[in-house]
Write a protein that holds these residues in place. Structure first.
Motif, mmCIF file in Angstrom:
data_model
loop_
_atom_site.group_PDB
_atom_site.id
_atom_site.type_symbol
_atom_site.label_atom_id
_atom_site.label_comp_id
_atom_site.label_asym_id
_atom_site.label_seq_id
_atom_site.Cartn_x
_atom_site.Cartn_y
_atom_site.Cartn_z
ATOM 1 N N GLY A 85 7.734 0.838 6.285
ATOM 2 C CA GLY A 85 7.990 0.594 4.876
ATOM 3 C C GLY A 85 6.773 0.008 4.197
ATOM 4 N N ALA A 86 6.712 0.220 2.891
ATOM 5 C CA ALA A 86 5.619 -0.312 2.090
ATOM 6 C C ALA A 86 6.098 -0.395 0.644
ATOM 7 C CB ALA A 86 4.396 0.588 2.189
ATOM 8 N N ASP B 102 7.248 -8.210 0.055
ATOM 9 C CA ASP B 102 6.467 -8.178 1.295
ATOM 10 C C ASP B 102 7.228 -8.841 2.449
ATOM 11 O OD1 ASP B 102 3.899 -7.334 2.417
ATOM 12 O OD2 ASP B 102 3.544 -9.481 2.734
ATOM 13 N N MET B 103 7.831 -10.003 2.184
ATOM 14 C CA MET B 103 8.614 -10.697 3.215
ATOM 15 C C MET B 103 9.811 -9.860 3.645
ATOM 16 S SD MET B 103 8.747 -14.668 2.080
ATOM 17 C CE MET B 103 7.901 -14.918 0.540
ATOM 18 N N MET B 104 10.447 -9.216 2.686
ATOM 19 C CA MET B 104 11.606 -8.380 2.970
ATOM 20 C C MET B 104 11.224 -7.253 3.925
ATOM 21 S SD MET B 104 13.598 -5.825 0.399
ATOM 22 C CE MET B 104 12.109 -4.814 0.340
ATOM 23 N N SER C 55 0.869 -1.176 0.000
ATOM 24 C CA SER C 55 0.000 0.000 0.000
ATOM 25 C C SER C 55 0.903 1.221 0.000
ATOM 26 C CB SER C 55 -0.913 0.006 1.233
ATOM 27 O OG SER C 55 -0.138 0.121 2.402
ATOM 28 N N PRO C 56 0.404 2.346 -0.461
ATOM 29 C CA PRO C 56 1.242 3.542 -0.419
ATOM 30 C C PRO C 56 1.564 3.924 1.026
ATOM 31 C CG PRO C 56 -0.671 3.875 -1.837
ATOM 32 C CD PRO C 56 -0.879 2.586 -1.088
ATOM 33 N N GLN D 237 8.937 2.163 -0.608
ATOM 34 C CA GLN D 237 8.856 3.400 0.154
ATOM 35 C C GLN D 237 9.243 3.111 1.596
ATOM 36 O OE1 GLN D 237 4.681 4.102 -0.679
ATOM 37 N NE2 GLN D 237 5.225 5.653 -2.202
ATOM 38 N N LEU D 238 10.125 3.950 2.145
ATOM 39 C CA LEU D 238 10.602 3.743 3.514
ATOM 40 C C LEU D 238 10.520 5.025 4.329
ATOM 41 C CD1 LEU D 238 13.914 1.787 2.761
ATOM 42 C CD2 LEU D 238 11.700 0.803 3.396
#
Length: 154
Positions: A56-57, A71-73, A22-23, A45-46
Motif C-alpha cells: 500500500g501507498a 502513513d501509520m495506518m 509514493s505512487p 493505493q492498495l
C-alpha cells in the motif's frame, strides 16, 4: 507530558519522513479521500490479493495529522487480511471517539499516538481521512477492480 512528547515525535517522523508516501506500481484498488473543510487530500493505493493487503501507498497533500495518520495506518495494515484491517479501522475510530480500552490501544501500535486527537474536534477529520478511505476501498472495492471517485480520479 511524556505522552505529548511521544505524540509529537511520532507525528513529526511520519509527516517528515513517511514510509509509504509514493505512487504504488499497479495497485489493485485506489481511492481519493478529500476533507473539503481543510483541504486534506489523500489518494490511497492498495495491492490486495487473496484477501490480504500485500502492499500500500498514498499520495496527496494536507496537514501533518492527515499525512502522518495515513502513513501509520499503512504501516499497520500492510501484510494483514482485509478483515484484520477493517477491525483495526474500527479500533482506531473507537480511539478517536475516546472509547478504546488499553488492550485495544496496544493493537494500534504507533497509530495510538494520535489518541489525543479525540480532544481536538477540529482535527478529528484530519486523523480519520486515510482510515475512512481505507474502509471504503475494503468494503466496496473488489480485488483487481479499481475504485473510482465521483470526479473520475483514478
Amino acid at each position: 507530558m511524556q505522552n505529548r512528547t511521544f505524540y509529537n515525535e511520532i507525528l513529526t517522523e511520519h509527516n517528515m519522513h513517511p514510509i509509504h508516501k509514493s505512487p504504488l506500481i499497479e495497485p489493485t484498488a485506489s481511492l481519493r479521500g478529500v476533507n473539503p473543510s481543510c483541504g486534506d487530500d489523500v489518494t490511497l493505493q492498495l495491492k490486495i490479493r487473496d484477501g490480504v493487503i500485500e502492499d500500500g501507498a498514498f499520495i496527496g497533500d494536507g496537514c501533518a495529522i492527515s499525512q502522518a495518520s495515513a502513513d501509520m495506518m499503512l504501516e499497520l495494515v500492510i501484510g494483514r487480511s482485509v478483515e484484520e484491517a477493517l477491525s483495526l479501522k474500527d479500533t482506531f475510530m473507537k480511539m478517536i471517539k475516546g472509547k478504546v480500552t488499553e488492550e485495544e490501544l496496544d493493537l494500534l501500535e504507533e497509530a495510538s499516538s494520535l489518541q489525543d486527537i479525540s480532544h481536538m474536534p477540529a482535527r478529528v477529520k484530519c486523523a480519520v481521512l486515510g482510515w475512512r478511505t481505507l474502509a471504503e476501498i475494503l468494503e466496496k472495492g473488489e480485488e483487481g477492480e479499481e475504485v473510482t471517485t465521483e470526479d473520475g480520479l483514478r
